[in-house]
Motif scaffolding. Structure first.
Motif, PDB file in Angstrom:
ATOM      1  N   LEU A   1      38.401   3.762 -24.742  1.00 46.35           N
ATOM      2  CA  LEU A   1      39.489   3.438 -25.666  1.00 46.35           C
ATOM      3  C   LEU A   1      39.125   3.854 -27.088  1.00 46.35           C
ATOM      4  O   LEU A   1      39.925   4.461 -27.815  1.00 46.35           O
ATOM      5  CB  LEU A   1      39.787   1.938 -25.601  1.00 46.35           C
ATOM      6  N   ILE A   2      37.878   3.555 -27.491  1.00 41.43           N
ATOM      7  CA  ILE A   2      37.421   3.916 -28.826  1.00 41.43           C
ATOM      8  C   ILE A   2      37.233   5.425 -28.935  1.00 41.43           C
ATOM      9  O   ILE A   2      37.589   6.045 -29.946  1.00 41.43           O
ATOM     10  CB  ILE A   2      36.100   3.186 -29.161  1.00 41.43           C
ATOM     11  N   MET A   3      36.672   6.045 -27.880  1.00 37.31           N
ATOM     12  CA  MET A   3      36.489   7.493 -27.889  1.00 37.31           C
ATOM     13  C   MET A   3      37.823   8.215 -28.049  1.00 37.31           C
ATOM     14  O   MET A   3      37.944   9.164 -28.834  1.00 37.31           O
ATOM     15  CB  MET A   3      35.794   7.928 -26.598  1.00 37.31           C
ATOM     16  N   LEU A   4      38.819   7.761 -27.306  1.00 35.71           N
ATOM     17  CA  LEU A   4      40.125   8.412 -27.382  1.00 35.71           C
ATOM     18  C   LEU A   4      40.789   8.199 -28.740  1.00 35.71           C
ATOM     19  O   LEU A   4      41.416   9.113 -29.279  1.00 35.71           O
ATOM     20  CB  LEU A   4      41.029   7.897 -26.264  1.00 35.71           C
ATOM     21  N   PHE A   5      40.647   7.002 -29.278  1.00 35.33           N
ATOM     22  CA  PHE A   5      41.234   6.758 -30.602  1.00 35.33           C
ATOM     23  C   PHE A   5      40.577   7.662 -31.634  1.00 35.33           C
ATOM     24  O   PHE A   5      41.243   8.194 -32.533  1.00 35.33           O
ATOM     25  CB  PHE A   5      41.093   5.298 -30.993  1.00 35.33           C
TER      26      PHE A   5
ATOM     27  N   VAL B   1      42.506  10.383 -33.992  1.00 39.38           N
ATOM     28  CA  VAL B   1      42.371  10.460 -35.454  1.00 39.38           C
ATOM     29  C   VAL B   1      41.831  11.829 -35.862  1.00 39.38           C
ATOM     30  O   VAL B   1      42.291  12.426 -36.849  1.00 39.38           O
ATOM     31  CB  VAL B   1      41.447   9.330 -35.956  1.00 39.38           C
ATOM     32  N   PHE B   2      40.873  12.351 -35.093  1.00 41.14           N
ATOM     33  CA  PHE B   2      40.304  13.674 -35.393  1.00 41.14           C
ATOM     34  C   PHE B   2      41.385  14.749 -35.364  1.00 41.14           C
ATOM     35  O   PHE B   2      41.450  15.606 -36.257  1.00 41.14           O
ATOM     36  CB  PHE B   2      39.199  13.987 -34.389  1.00 41.14           C
TER      37      PHE B   2
ATOM     38  N   ILE C   1      44.888   3.590 -21.201  1.00 40.63           N
ATOM     39  CA  ILE C   1      44.067   4.708 -21.667  1.00 40.63           C
ATOM     40  C   ILE C   1      44.721   6.041 -21.313  1.00 40.63           C
ATOM     41  O   ILE C   1      44.664   7.007 -22.083  1.00 40.63           O
ATOM     42  CB  ILE C   1      42.652   4.600 -21.069  1.00 40.63           C
ATOM     43  N   ILE C   2      45.364   6.109 -20.154  1.00 44.68           N
ATOM     44  CA  ILE C   2      46.064   7.338 -19.756  1.00 44.68           C
ATOM     45  C   ILE C   2      47.142   7.688 -20.784  1.00 44.68           C
ATOM     46  O   ILE C   2      47.293   8.839 -21.190  1.00 44.68           O
ATOM     47  CB  ILE C   2      46.669   7.173 -18.351  1.00 44.68           C
ATOM     48  N   GLY C   3      47.898   6.687 -21.212  1.00 43.15           N
ATOM     49  CA  GLY C   3      48.931   6.916 -22.220  1.00 43.15           C
ATOM     50  C   GLY C   3      48.344   7.369 -23.538  1.00 43.15           C
ATOM     51  O   GLY C   3      48.887   8.262 -24.207  1.00 43.15           O
TER      52      GLY C   3
END
Length: 463
Positions: free
Chosen positions: A15-19, A23-24, A321-323
């Motif tokens: 979840l944090i990696m995807l966020f 942002v990146f 997480i998929i979304g």
């Protein structure tokens, strides 16, 4: 003296990696110039026109637009989210009635656990064949069965994920008949569909053999030293067998539910191969099977409801997480930097030696895969550019497509943006940091194997 923190303890959850990736991407819309290739429709698909890249007015992503992209991402991901929920409902009935537990317990009693290593190898290849023949998200409903079998053999949940999700991901990614990568690539390159299958088959089944050997090696290790198990302490309730193997029996109701489940899978296979079904059609079949199994389960309405809601609750984190992963795609399109990234990759490869350019192309696709986990999306965005570039660098069209497939397929093993992988790990109850500890060495070995295959392809003029 304090014990140093191991590297894997610092891995953030997906979840944090995807966020962070979201942002990146938003920040990159301020750094990279906006641009796009012209596209034409060919056989119902929008294809990039090589050499047509041009810059356009920048459309940087603001704070409000960034967060508005999340519901748009969930809208894009709805089919995958729903097939995950439908498969969770179907398995919830099998779990509530203990049908899978009874069947696995009885089967292993007949086979004997002394052949555990052989069973692990066969199971890895079984899931690999599902990935080759059926697809990826289509097979989500089969994952919990692998978890029950592996736990019964004395493995842990991480090994269960390695056998099922690992075998399926490797085989699907390197499949010689993958319609989303090889199929679209051959269509773009105007090559016979699935031509060159010999070398691709060697790469695919060689990678599956490596995966099976890696799984057996890990199994031996945790049997010899249980304290080294990466899956130690994970929640095995409802998946681990609850009694000795000789106490299991398969009832008439169990046979009926297993037959309904098997008929549903056969129905899916027929639809995929003969009727052109995709994810929404498969979800509908899963729901039909759930309703029929529930009616035949002998459970009360309240028990069916409770089992279904529990199954959905267990799958909910993965669907969230998929979304979020789909949000990355939305932002790339809104910021108009997806084509800029593809163009930059092509520019970076120019001037490289022939052998190095093939490996470099696969490495570049690996990085792009974290942003665009859809194989078909990547193929349509990059291959119309990469195939002519590859020919200018001395690479045949088959080699360029193989390099793309390697870059896209192998890195799926650790891609937090790949919704199907996240869902499979959720069904095995394996946190992403523990999965990375297990799978990163395997990924490195398979990449070396695939790159050797690429170098051989260049050497023999693979075409």
């Amino acid at each position: 003296m304090p014990t140093p923190t191991p590297w894997y303890a610092r891995i953030p959850p997906p979840l944090i990696m995807l966020f962070a990736i979201v942002v990146f991407v938003a920040v990159m819309t301020y750094v990279l110039p906006a641009g796009h290739y012209e596209r034409i429709e060919v056989a119902g698909r929008m294809r990039v026109v090589p050499g047509s890249y041009g810059t356009v007015d920048s459309t940087p992503i603001g704070i409000l637009q960034l967060f508005r992209a999340f519901p748009e991402g969930y809208k894009v991901a709805t089919p995958i989210i729903f097939i995950c929920l439908a498969s969770a409902l179907m398995f919830a009935i099998l779990k509530a009635t203990r049908t899978i537990e009874n069947a696995v317990g009885r089967l292993l009693y007949k086979l004997g656990t002394k052949r555990a290593e052989l069973i692990l190898v066969l199971l890895t290849f079984f899931y690999g064949l599902l990935g080759i023949m059926v697809g990826y998200e289509n097979n989500i409903a089969m994952i919990p069965i692998g978890a029950v079998v592996v736990l019964a053999l004395g493995g842990d949940l991480v090994l269960a994920a390695g056998v099922s999700a690992g075998g399926m991901t490797v085989a699907f990614g390197l499949s010689p008949i993958n319609p989303y990568t090889v199929g679209i690539g051959h269509e773009i390159a105007e090559l016979p569909l699935f031509s060159g299958a010999g070398l691709r088959s060697v790469l695919c089944f060689g990678a599956l053999a490596i995966t099976a050997a890696f799984n057996v090696r890990y199994f031996r290790k945790i049997r010899r030293a249980p304290e080294t198990a990466i899956g130690r302490g994970l929640d095995e309730r409802g998946l681990a067998l609850a009694k000795p193997l000789d106490e299991y029996a398969v009832s008439g109701r169990d046979w009926l539910l297993l037959a309904l489940f098997g008929d549903g899978l056969a129905w899916v296979l027929y639809g995929v191969f003969n009727l052109g079904w995709f994810i929404n059609d498969i979800s509908a079949v899963f729901l039909v099977v759930f309703v029929v199994m529930a009616a035949c389960s002998g459970l009360s309405l309240s028990q069916i409801s409770a089992a279904g809601m529990k199954g959905i609750a267990e799958m909910a984190p993965a669907t969230f997480i998929i979304g979020m992963a789909a949000t990355v795609k939305v932002l790339l399109e809104q910021g108009q930097i997806q084509d800029t990234i593809s163009y930059g990759l092509a520019q970076a490869l120019q001037g490289l030696p022939t052998y190095l350019s093939a490996v470099g192309m696969s490495i570049g696709q690996s990085g792009l895969n974290l942003l665009i986990p859809s194989g078909s999306g990547q193929a349509l965005a990059t291959l119309p550019v990469m195939i002519p570039l590859g020919e200018a660098l001395g690479l045949s069209r088959q080699v360029s497509i193989l390099a793309f497939q390697v870059g896209d397929g192998v890195t799926n093993l650790f891609n937090p943006s790949l919704g199907g992988l996240v869902a499979m790990l959720s069904l095995c109850r394996v946190p992403f940091d523990r999965w990375l500890r297990f799978v990163l060495p395997l990924t490195g070995i398979i990449l070396v194997w695939a790159w050797l295959g690429l170098l051989v392809a260049v050497a023999i003029g693979y075409s």
